[in-house]
Design a protein around this motif. Structure first.
Motif, PDB file in Angstrom:
ATOM      1  N   LEU A 266       0.808  -1.214   0.000  1.00  0.00           N
ATOM      2  CA  LEU A 266       0.000   0.000   0.000  1.00  0.00           C
ATOM      3  C   LEU A 266       0.846   1.271   0.000  1.00  0.00           C
ATOM      4  N   ARG A 267       2.163   1.130   0.141  1.00  0.00           N
ATOM      5  CA  ARG A 267       3.034   2.308   0.175  1.00  0.00           C
ATOM      6  C   ARG A 267       2.994   3.037  -1.161  1.00  0.00           C
TER       7      ARG A 267
ATOM      8  N   LYS B 238       3.075   0.761 -10.967  1.00  0.00           N
ATOM      9  CA  LYS B 238       2.459   1.435 -12.108  1.00  0.00           C
ATOM     10  C   LYS B 238       3.487   1.627 -13.225  1.00  0.00           C
ATOM     11  N   LEU B 239       4.694   2.041 -12.871  1.00  0.00           N
ATOM     12  CA  LEU B 239       5.745   2.209 -13.880  1.00  0.00           C
ATOM     13  C   LEU B 239       6.015   0.894 -14.629  1.00  0.00           C
ATOM     14  N   ILE B 240       6.079  -0.180 -13.875  1.00  0.00           N
ATOM     15  CA  ILE B 240       6.312  -1.493 -14.494  1.00  0.00           C
ATOM     16  C   ILE B 240       5.138  -1.866 -15.380  1.00  0.00           C
TER      17      ILE B 240
ATOM     18  N   ARG C 287       3.509   1.433  -4.928  1.00  0.00           N
ATOM     19  CA  ARG C 287       2.411   1.534  -5.900  1.00  0.00           C
ATOM     20  C   ARG C 287       2.864   2.275  -7.156  1.00  0.00           C
ATOM     21  N   PHE C 288       3.699   3.293  -6.987  1.00  0.00           N
ATOM     22  CA  PHE C 288       4.219   4.033  -8.130  1.00  0.00           C
ATOM     23  C   PHE C 288       5.126   3.130  -8.979  1.00  0.00           C
TER      24      PHE C 288
END
Length: 142
Positions: A128-129, A137-139, A133-134
């Motif tokens: 949840l960090r 999303k990048l992956i 999460r960023f």
């Protein structure tokens, strides 16, 4: 709606930047105490996050504070001893992982939770960090 009394033990960086700032956003939770073996840190976090009480040991916390849920964010080697004391005292437990260093320790904790009739959970917080999460999303975006 029930308001649960929560105490947090382990006033390190994860408590400071992940748990304590978000406690105010949980309407069902009332943070009633923080605890750390370093008195200045416990007192400082209590002041910073407007927590009414602070303690310097799990024994003192259990003896002097009325709470229902313990959030354990201490160092990994301390988890088992603290978790067992809380579970045996009849406290619901939300612990950072790993909750123990061996399968036997984790089994002992699970059995203690069952015997005390309390809920017992290991932290899923990392998924949840914001930074994790960023990265996810990048992956996903290639």
């Amino acid at each position: 709606m029930k308001k649960w009394k929560v105490a947090l033990i382990g006033c390190g960086s994860i408590a400071d930047n992940t748990y304590l700032p978000r406690m105010k956003d949980i309407p069902e939770a009332e943070l009633v105490a923080v605890c750390d073996i370093i008195p200045e840190r416990a007192k400082g976090y209590a002041e910073k996050f407007n927590v009414p009480a602070w303690y310097t040991s799990i024994d003192e916390l259990l003896e002097k504070c009325s709470f229902e849920i313990l959030m354990n964010t201490t160092s990994i080697p301390a988890h088992h001893e603290i978790n067992m004391k809380a579970l045996r005292a009849g406290k619901h437990l939300y612990s950072q992982k790993p909750v123990g260093l061996t399968v036997e320790q984790v089994t002992e904790q699970m059995e203690a939770a069952k015997a005390s009739g309390v809920k017992y959970s290991a932290s899923p917080i990392h998924m949840l960090r914001d930074d994790i999460r960023f990265a996810k999303k990048l992956i996903a975006d290639g």
